[in-house]
Scaffold this active site. Structure first.
Site, PDB file in Angstrom:
ATOM      1  N   GLU A 162       0.812  -1.219   0.000  1.00 55.80           N
ATOM      2  CA  GLU A 162       0.000   0.000   0.000  1.00 55.80           C
ATOM      3  C   GLU A 162       0.846   1.271   0.000  1.00 55.80           C
ATOM      4  OE1 GLU A 162      -2.116   0.219   3.961  1.00 55.80           O
ATOM      5  OE2 GLU A 162      -1.557  -1.887   3.918  1.00 55.80           O
TER       6      GLU A 162
ATOM      7  N   CYS B 269       3.705   8.384   0.398  1.00 60.02           N
ATOM      8  CA  CYS B 269       4.322   7.530   1.412  1.00 60.02           C
ATOM      9  C   CYS B 269       4.399   6.137   0.803  1.00 60.02           C
ATOM     10  CB  CYS B 269       3.423   7.565   2.644  1.00 60.02           C
ATOM     11  SG  CYS B 269       3.929   6.453   3.942  1.00 60.02           S
TER      12      CYS B 269
ATOM     13  N   CYS C 131       6.825  -6.507   7.199  1.00 61.40           N
ATOM     14  CA  CYS C 131       8.007  -5.969   7.881  1.00 61.40           C
ATOM     15  C   CYS C 131       8.410  -6.955   8.975  1.00 61.40           C
ATOM     16  CB  CYS C 131       7.645  -4.616   8.510  1.00 61.40           C
ATOM     17  SG  CYS C 131       9.041  -3.788   9.323  1.00 61.40           S
TER      18      CYS C 131
ATOM     19  N   CYS D 279       7.555  -3.867  15.651  1.00 62.75           N
ATOM     20  CA  CYS D 279       7.093  -2.794  16.551  1.00 62.75           C
ATOM     21  C   CYS D 279       5.637  -3.063  16.961  1.00 62.75           C
ATOM     22  CB  CYS D 279       7.200  -1.430  15.868  1.00 62.75           C
ATOM     23  SG  CYS D 279       8.881  -1.021  15.375  1.00 62.75           S
TER      24      CYS D 279
ATOM     25  N   CYS E   6       2.499  -1.195  15.315  1.00 62.72           N
ATOM     26  CA  CYS E   6       2.437  -1.084  13.853  1.00 62.72           C
ATOM     27  C   CYS E   6       1.729  -2.267  13.207  1.00 62.72           C
ATOM     28  CB  CYS E   6       3.861  -0.962  13.309  1.00 62.72           C
ATOM     29  SG  CYS E   6       3.927  -0.797  11.528  1.00 62.72           S
TER      30      CYS E   6
ATOM     31  N   GLY F  41       7.345  -1.675   5.879  1.00 57.12           N
ATOM     32  CA  GLY F  41       8.721  -2.109   5.672  1.00 57.12           C
ATOM     33  C   GLY F  41       9.740  -1.203   6.319  1.00 57.12           C
TER      34      GLY F  41
ATOM     35  N   SER G 295      12.718   6.939   6.564  1.00 54.98           N
ATOM     36  CA  SER G 295      12.418   6.741   7.990  1.00 54.98           C
ATOM     37  C   SER G 295      12.888   5.358   8.418  1.00 54.98           C
ATOM     38  CB  SER G 295      10.913   6.880   8.198  1.00 54.98           C
ATOM     39  OG  SER G 295      10.568   6.631   9.534  1.00 54.98           O
TER      40      SER G 295
ATOM     41  N   SER H  97      12.677   6.721  13.962  1.00 54.69           N
ATOM     42  CA  SER H  97      11.516   6.406  14.800  1.00 54.69           C
ATOM     43  C   SER H  97      12.024   6.116  16.201  1.00 54.69           C
ATOM     44  CB  SER H  97      10.796   5.177  14.235  1.00 54.69           C
ATOM     45  OG  SER H  97      10.375   5.451  12.927  1.00 54.69           O
ATOM     46  N   LEU H  98      11.932   7.104  17.060  1.00 62.20           N
ATOM     47  CA  LEU H  98      12.504   6.966  18.407  1.00 62.20           C
ATOM     48  C   LEU H  98      11.446   6.430  19.372  1.00 62.20           C
ATOM     49  CD1 LEU H  98      15.295   7.439  19.614  1.00 62.20           C
ATOM     50  CD2 LEU H  98      14.530   9.715  20.323  1.00 62.20           C
TER      51      LEU H  98
ATOM     52  N   CYS I  17      -0.041   2.733   8.323  1.00 62.01           N
ATOM     53  CA  CYS I  17       0.752   1.660   7.695  1.00 62.01           C
ATOM     54  C   CYS I  17       0.151   0.280   7.912  1.00 62.01           C
ATOM     55  CB  CYS I  17       2.150   1.583   8.310  1.00 62.01           C
ATOM     56  SG  CYS I  17       2.972   3.107   8.490  1.00 62.01           S
TER      57      CYS I  17
HETATM   58  N1  SAH Z   1      10.280   1.049   9.318  1.00 67.58           N
HETATM   59  C1  SAH Z   1      10.453   2.470   9.210  1.00 67.58           C
HETATM   60  C2  SAH Z   1       9.478   3.151   8.290  1.00 67.58           C
HETATM   61  C3  SAH Z   1       8.058   2.704   8.260  1.00 67.58           C
HETATM   62  S1  SAH Z   1       7.025   3.161   9.581  1.00 67.58           S
HETATM   63  C4  SAH Z   1      10.442   3.100  10.590  1.00 67.58           C
HETATM   64  O1  SAH Z   1      10.307   2.388  11.576  1.00 67.58           O
HETATM   65  O2  SAH Z   1      10.646   4.305  10.693  1.00 67.58           O
HETATM   66  C5  SAH Z   1       6.827   4.895   9.454  1.00 67.58           C
HETATM   67  C6  SAH Z   1       6.529   5.555  10.784  1.00 67.58           C
HETATM   68  O3  SAH Z   1       5.201   5.232  11.250  1.00 67.58           O
HETATM   69  C7  SAH Z   1       7.474   5.119  11.902  1.00 67.58           C
HETATM   70  O4  SAH Z   1       7.839   6.228  12.674  1.00 67.58           O
HETATM   71  C8  SAH Z   1       6.592   4.170  12.691  1.00 67.58           C
HETATM   72  O5  SAH Z   1       7.091   3.979  13.973  1.00 67.58           O
HETATM   73  C9  SAH Z   1       5.262   4.869  12.613  1.00 67.58           C
HETATM   74  N2  SAH Z   1       4.102   4.051  12.944  1.00 67.58           N
HETATM   75  C10 SAH Z   1       3.909   2.744  12.756  1.00 67.58           C
HETATM   76  N3  SAH Z   1       2.711   2.355  13.213  1.00 67.58           N
HETATM   77  C11 SAH Z   1       2.104   3.452  13.683  1.00 67.58           C
HETATM   78  C12 SAH Z   1       0.865   3.724  14.283  1.00 67.58           C
HETATM   79  N4  SAH Z   1      -0.028   2.755  14.511  1.00 67.58           N
HETATM   80  N5  SAH Z   1       0.594   4.988  14.661  1.00 67.58           N
HETATM   81  C13 SAH Z   1       1.497   5.977  14.426  1.00 67.58           C
HETATM   82  N6  SAH Z   1       2.685   5.804  13.876  1.00 67.58           N
HETATM   83  C14 SAH Z   1       3.006   4.556  13.516  1.00 67.58           C
END
Ligand code: SAH
Length: 345
Positions: A86, A99, A106, A110, A113, A153, A185, A208-209, A327
């Site tokens: 997507e 995006c 992935c 996390c 996500c 991803g 990112s 992504s901290l 995502c």
């Molecule tokens: N894998 C990469 C890029 C994809 S995710 C990364 O981790 O940065 C893009 C951003 O969306 C990241 O900051 C991720 O932590 C955030 N993200 C994922 N799921 C989310 C959610 N449910 N709500 C808000 N941000 C989310």
């Protein structure tokens, strides 16, 4: 789509064709032509050779959603091997941003996500990442001028294809998207941040901290067991040194987990000497987990503390929540509903 100009010219020469055909082919593809037969200036013999060696790997649109206020489009694409990915297009005053996904699924795990719930299926090729932009642009009938790798991803888990993708969209003969209009990112794969820094690109690096200390970070992000925040920040400083670019830190606020004043103070301390910007993200609630979005007040308070401490901070605008634009949500709901259909549920 996986070829760049040089590679296609090489192929032409090796196959006893004129190398200028490469430019002609790319001109057609960037004008959304999906068959060699439709390339009007291509001789029949060349078309035959091309058909034997290549297919034009643009994805097909399975679904397209438009948000009520028409500022967000979400695409569900099917790849050549039937995998689904997507992409989201957001319309801003300064131009259209896409995006893109960099992998099918992935493997970073996390907790908040949706992309990672069923793990990773495979990496996308550079052409499959690029194809999302070309197809989305054709569909909305407008140029896309900004790219963020924030779909499904982990781009630094697919390093070579991601880098090739960046170089390709940067090319004048193609989309001609400036490096400063590209954001990568990452959840923080330290060795690859360092490798990326060595390329001295002008793209924006977003980290992504999501937590101001390792203990809390480990609760939602498995990658935190591998690399500490200290190591990530060292790599970021190296990136800044090499590129002079400001880093973006993404921080998704989860109610009662990482959104207190103490967390905001801790985060300020952590980032105070780094050339950076914090993007606070009201978490998108995903039905597969129990994480809840912070209240608007606590998000504002969090942001005020950072700003008071001299950290540049913005709160991410929520767009497309009426079309499952977070995502991984769309792909999952499509796969689930089709599985249910198959099972007769
Ligand atoms: N894998 C990469 C890029 C994809 S995710 C990364 O981790 O940065 C893009 C951003 O969306 C990241 O900051 C991720 O932590 C955030 N993200 C994922 N799921 C989310 C959610 N449910 N709500 C808000 N941000 C989310």
């Amino acid at each position: 789509m996986d070829y760049n100009m040089e590679e296609l010219k090489d192929w032409m020469t090796k196959n006893k064709e004129n190398s200028f055909r490469a430019k002609q082919i790319f001109d057609w593809i960037y004008k959304y032509t999906e068959k060699f037969e439709d390339m009007k200036n291509m001789p029949k013999t060349t078309i035959n050779k091309l058909n034997k060696a290549f297919y034009i790997g643009l994805p097909s649109i399975i679904k397209k959603y438009e948000s009520k206020n028409k500022d967000t489009y979400k695409f569900l694409f099917k790849l050549k091997d039937d995998n689904l990915i997507e992409s989201v297009v957001m319309k801003y005053k300064h131009g259209n941003t896409i995006c893109v996904s960099t992998q099918v699924g992935c493997r970073m795990g996390c907790k908040f996500c949706a992309s990672t719930i069923d793990g990773m299926v495979r990496n996308l090729t550079s052409g499959e990442i690029l194809g999302q932009i070309i197809k989305a642009s054709e569909s909305i009938g407008e140029r896309i001028s900004n790219v963020v790798m924030m779909g499904s991803g982990e781009p630094l888990d697919n390093y070579d294809n991601t880098l090739k993708f960046i170089h390709t969209i940067n090319e004048k003969y193609g989309l001609n998207i400036g490096q400063r209009h590209i954001t990568l990112s990452t959840c923080g794969i330290v060795p690859n941040i360092i490798k990326l820094a060595e390329n001295e690109l002008q793209i924006t690096l977003a980290i992504s901290l999501h937590a101001p200390d390792d203990e809390l970070r480990r609760k939602t992000m498995p990658i935190a067991n591998k690399y500490s925040i200290k190591e990530i920040l060292e790599a970021c400083k190296y990136y800044i040194n090499k590129t002079n670019r400001r880093i973006t830190f993404e921080y998704a606020l989860v109610k009662g987990l990482n959104d207190s004043k103490i967390h905001a103070e801790k985060l300020s301390n952590l980032l105070k000497n780094i050339l950076c910007h914090v993007n606070l993200i009201p978490i998108n609630e995903v039905k597969e987990n129990k994480l809840k979005k912070s209240t608007t007040e606590s998000i504002k308070e969090f942001s005020h503390i950072l700003i008071k401490n001299g950290i540049e901070t913005t709160i991410r605008r929520e767009m497309g929540s009426d079309i499952n634009a977070a995502c991984g949500q769309l792909r999952r709901s499509y796969i689930n509903s089709n599985n249910n259909l198959l099972k007769g549920v």
